[in-house]
Design an enzyme around this catalytic site. Structure first.
Site, PDB file in Angstrom:
ATOM      1  N   ASN A  86     -12.417  -0.878  -0.819  1.00 15.73           N
ATOM      2  CA  ASN A  86     -11.860  -2.058  -0.139  1.00 15.73           C
ATOM      3  C   ASN A  86     -12.584  -1.104   1.582  1.00 15.73           C
ATOM      4  O   ASN A  86     -12.590  -0.523   1.900  1.00 15.73           O
ATOM      5  CB  ASN A  86     -10.590  -1.484   0.648  1.00 15.73           C
ATOM      6  CG  ASN A  86      -9.609  -1.805   1.725  1.00 15.73           C
ATOM      7  OD1 ASN A  86      -9.363  -3.051   1.768  1.00 15.73           O
ATOM      8  ND2 ASN A  86      -9.072  -0.563   2.186  1.00 15.73           N
ATOM      9  N   GLU A  87     -12.822  -2.073   2.519  1.00 13.05           N
ATOM     10  CA  GLU A  87     -13.038  -1.547   3.683  1.00 13.05           C
ATOM     11  C   GLU A  87     -13.976  -0.207   3.398  1.00 13.05           C
ATOM     12  O   GLU A  87     -14.116   0.258   4.514  1.00 13.05           O
ATOM     13  CB  GLU A  87     -11.962  -1.308   4.754  1.00 13.05           C
ATOM     14  CG  GLU A  87     -11.103  -2.410   4.675  1.00 13.05           C
ATOM     15  CD  GLU A  87     -10.093  -1.999   5.905  1.00 13.05           C
ATOM     16  OE1 GLU A  87     -10.203  -0.972   7.195  1.00 13.05           O
ATOM     17  OE2 GLU A  87      -9.058  -3.221   6.440  1.00 13.05           O
ATOM     18  N   TYR A  93      -7.064  -9.013  12.005  1.00 15.70           N
ATOM     19  CA  TYR A  93      -5.528  -8.643  11.628  1.00 15.70           C
ATOM     20  C   TYR A  93      -5.571  -8.851  13.275  1.00 15.70           C
ATOM     21  O   TYR A  93      -6.430  -9.251  14.377  1.00 15.70           O
ATOM     22  CB  TYR A  93      -5.589  -7.360  12.009  1.00 15.70           C
ATOM     23  CG  TYR A  93      -4.902  -6.302  10.562  1.00 15.70           C
ATOM     24  CD1 TYR A  93      -3.437  -6.852   9.987  1.00 15.70           C
ATOM     25  CD2 TYR A  93      -6.212  -5.497  10.394  1.00 15.70           C
ATOM     26  CE1 TYR A  93      -3.682  -5.793   9.437  1.00 15.70           C
ATOM     27  CE2 TYR A  93      -5.414  -5.494   9.139  1.00 15.70           C
ATOM     28  CZ  TYR A  93      -4.112  -5.373   8.085  1.00 15.70           C
ATOM     29  OH  TYR A  93      -4.169  -4.964   7.060  1.00 15.70           O
ATOM     30  N   GLU A  97       0.845  -1.015  -0.275  1.00 13.97           N
ATOM     31  CA  GLU A  97       0.161  -0.074  -0.316  1.00 13.97           C
ATOM     32  C   GLU A  97       0.863   0.913   0.068  1.00 13.97           C
ATOM     33  O   GLU A  97       2.252   1.292   0.460  1.00 13.97           O
ATOM     34  CB  GLU A  97      -0.950  -0.106   1.313  1.00 13.97           C
ATOM     35  CG  GLU A  97      -1.352   1.290   1.461  1.00 13.97           C
ATOM     36  CD  GLU A  97      -2.993   0.879   2.449  1.00 13.97           C
ATOM     37  OE1 GLU A  97      -3.252  -0.165   2.798  1.00 13.97           O
ATOM     38  OE2 GLU A  97      -4.388   1.559   2.762  1.00 13.97           O
ATOM     39  N   GLN A 141       2.543  -6.082   5.490  1.00 16.64           N
ATOM     40  CA  GLN A 141       2.525  -5.516   4.272  1.00 16.64           C
ATOM     41  C   GLN A 141       3.533  -6.256   4.182  1.00 16.64           C
ATOM     42  O   GLN A 141       4.711  -6.310   4.689  1.00 16.64           O
ATOM     43  CB  GLN A 141       1.886  -4.160   4.239  1.00 16.64           C
ATOM     44  CG  GLN A 141       0.257  -4.295   3.965  1.00 16.64           C
ATOM     45  CD  GLN A 141       0.275  -2.200   4.173  1.00 16.64           C
ATOM     46  OE1 GLN A 141       1.129  -1.824   3.095  1.00 16.64           O
ATOM     47  NE2 GLN A 141      -1.175  -2.025   4.379  1.00 16.64           N
ATOM     48  N   GLU A 173      -6.473  -9.052   3.951  1.00 18.88           N
ATOM     49  CA  GLU A 173      -5.777  -8.197   4.619  1.00 18.88           C
ATOM     50  C   GLU A 173      -5.229  -9.202   5.912  1.00 18.88           C
ATOM     51  O   GLU A 173      -6.448  -9.402   6.859  1.00 18.88           O
ATOM     52  CB  GLU A 173      -6.621  -7.059   5.148  1.00 18.88           C
ATOM     53  CG  GLU A 173      -5.855  -6.310   4.098  1.00 18.88           C
ATOM     54  CD  GLU A 173      -6.088  -4.946   4.480  1.00 18.88           C
ATOM     55  OE1 GLU A 173      -6.165  -4.132   5.489  1.00 18.88           O
ATOM     56  OE2 GLU A 173      -6.373  -4.253   3.679  1.00 18.88           O
TER      57      GLU A 173
HETATM   58  O1  AHR Z   1      -2.952  -2.571   6.327  1.00 20.23           O
HETATM   59  C1  AHR Z   1      -3.573  -0.861   6.576  1.00 20.23           C
HETATM   60  C2  AHR Z   1      -4.870  -0.746   6.602  1.00 20.23           C
HETATM   61  O2  AHR Z   1      -5.566  -1.725   7.310  1.00 20.23           O
HETATM   62  C3  AHR Z   1      -5.830  -0.959   5.328  1.00 20.23           C
HETATM   63  O3  AHR Z   1      -4.649   0.123   4.599  1.00 20.23           O
HETATM   64  C4  AHR Z   1      -6.823  -1.151   5.179  1.00 20.23           C
HETATM   65  O4  AHR Z   1      -7.730  -1.485   4.739  1.00 20.23           O
HETATM   66  C5  AHR Z   1      -7.022  -1.635   6.707  1.00 20.23           C
HETATM   67  O5  AHR Z   1      -7.421  -0.729   8.235  1.00 20.23           O
END
Ligand code: AHR
Length: 495
Positions: free
Chosen positions: A173-174, A240, A26, A345, A296
């Site tokens: 995205n999101e 995450y 990103e 990432q 992600e």
């Molecule tokens: O990976 C960091 C961020 O986490 C990304 O930009 C977003 O899609 C997510 O909230």
């Protein structure tokens, strides 16, 4: 108790799509700029502006697919700002990530060059949150149309005669958060509208990806599947691993012992998320035409002290290696539905495989897991029965996480994680359905003497794989001893 694993060499459970080993880059912090792109005039050796050391490391790891340009950045990105002569490109503010200047020097042509050099598939994420249907449609036309059209002509004028092949295209995205704070009903309608104009030109077939839920938002998944499953090829999931809470996530290094088990336990939550989201998908797509893409995932800690909070820069330890190993095993187990995953990432951001500092570069423990596990890419997942010890108290964990696959040449690879940070794990492996009488075993292992063992620019090889020999073979049985907090990959072939 000795841990026991039975591998059924003659029973396969599906193919482990190589794209499960995918990555994400990103415009965030030092991922794209510095980490990948240094520019043609940089003293750092580069190929058309892309740094050679990072390229070489990523090629070795066999990166299959790369997602770009975000993340949250995707829904603020206007692709036309990033094509044409670089000196004329717009300078703008990266509002989402650190408020720094984005000079647009890394745009579509540079990203496609990067993918070409890495020999990986591009996965482009389009802008729904602040973009238009026309803008998205024209991006696809610009990249993939082979004929006479305003966008194809512009691409040619910008130095690229032939269209590129673009398979994976994400529509937002999101969109439940940074991508527009939408309700699923509203996004489902927008998805249906935007995707209509994401065209497959000539023989370029676009695989359309809908924005899926965050973590356990089963209502989002239900709504999207109900209202839009006919128009999607895949849907995403983001999760995450955060040891603490969002305001105090926990440190990447120097963390208390208690955070070891919590982190691994939270990483294992991926199993439940995938199972429950898949169950919803099954109701609308029983034939499993639609893929679940976990685009992600990874650990998210407090940033390194003294660094820009908007840059999400964190160190990477043996704990991250175990999170990677455990999570990849979960994806293997769900390979009937999970067709791609993209760890967040690639460089210098979150659970990165590579860290850079000026002209220096290091490979993180997570890199070594991806490198060792590349043998699973496109291999057949083998059926396996496990009887493993439970360790820990409140945050109980299995001592061992394992997965086995057979590659096109008939070699079996067994990856093993010892989640126990204190004790060795003894293990018996029995290979059933194996035609040969004797088995030959070789392997590599990654381990550390500290729960936060990591690599630094002055000591880049503190956590690196070494040959693994602490095992004995008898016929098709194997007895192995794994050191605390370790990840190993064994290759089993006929003697
Ligand atoms: O990976 C960091 C961020 O986490 C990304 O930009 C977003 O899609 C997510 O909230």
């Amino acid at each position: 108790m000795t841990n026991r694993i039975v591998i059924h060499a003659d029973r396969t459970k599906g193919t482990i799509d190589r794209n499960i080993y995918g990555h994400f880059s990103e415009h965030l912090g030092r991922c794209v700029y510095e980490g990948l792109w240094v520019g043609e005039d940089s003293p750092i050796p580069n190929t058309e502006g892309i740094r050679n050391d990072v390229l070489q490391a990523l090629r070795k790891m066999k990166i299959p697919v790369l997602r770009w340009p975000g993340g949250c950045f995707a829904d603020e990105y206007h692709w036309k700002d990033g094509v044409g002569p670089r000196e004329g490109r717009k300078r703008m503010v990266n509002t989402h990530w650190g408020g720094v200047v984005e000079n647009n020097h890394f745009g579509t042509h540079e990203f496609m060059k990067l993918c070409e050099l890495l020999e990986c598939e591009p996965y482009i994420n389009g802008n729904v949150g602040s973009g238009t249907v026309q803008e998205m449609s024209e991006w696809v036309e610009y990249m993939t149309f082979d004929g006479v059209s305003p966008m194809a002509e512009w691409r040619k004028a910008n130095g690229r005669e032939q269209p590129w092949k673009v398979k994976y295209f994400g529509v937002g995205n999101e969109n439940w958060g940074c991508g527009g704070n939408m309700r699923p009903e509203y996004y489902a309608d927008l998805y249906r509208q935007f995707q209509t104009y994401v065209r497959s030109y000539g023989d370029n077939r676009i695989h359309k990806i809908a924005c899926g839920p965050s973590e356990g938002d089963y209502y989002w998944m239900e709504t999207l599947m109900k209202q839009a499953h006919r128009w999607m090829d895949s849907i995403t999931l983001h999760y995450y691993t955060v040891p603490g809470v969002w305001s105090h996530k926990g440190a990447a290094t120097g963390f208390p012992e208690s955070e070891w088990a919590i982190t691994l336990r939270k990483a294992m939550h991926m199993e439940e998320l995938i199972s429950r989201h898949s169950a919803i998908m099954d109701q609308y797509d029983p034939d499993k035409r639609i893929g679940l893409i976990v685009d992600e995932w990874g650990t998210w800690y407090d940033v390194e002290p003294g660094t820009n909070p908007g840059f999400l820069y964190q160190q990477n330890t043996i704990r991250d290696a175990l999170v990677a190993g455990i999570t990849l095993h979960i994806f293997h187990r769900h390979c009937d539905r999970v067709r791609m995953a993209n760890i967040a990432q690639l460089v210098n951001v979150l659970q990165a495989v590579v860290l850079t500092e000026g002209e220096r570069m290091l490979l993180t423990p997570t890199y070594h897991v991806f490198d060792l596990f590349q043998v699973h890419q496109d291999a057949e997942l083998l059926d396996m029965h496990e009887s493993v010890r439970t360790i820990g108290g409140e945050d109980a964990l299995p001592q061992i996480s394992a997965s086995a696959s057979r590659d096109a040449e008939g070699r079996i690879h067994l990856s093993l994680c010892n989640l126990d940070h204190r004790s060795n794990a003894s293990l018996e492996v029995e290979l059933r359905g194996w035609a040969g009488a004797e088995v030959n075993v070789s392997g590599s292992i990654l381990s550390s003497d500290a729960t936060d063992g990591h690599n630094t620019f002055d000591r880049p090889d503190r956590v690196a794989p070494v040959a693994y020999t602490d095992f004995a073979v008898s016929g098709s049985q194997l007895r192995a001893n794994l050191p605390p907090m370790s990840v190993a990959v064994l290759e089993l072939t006929a003697a």
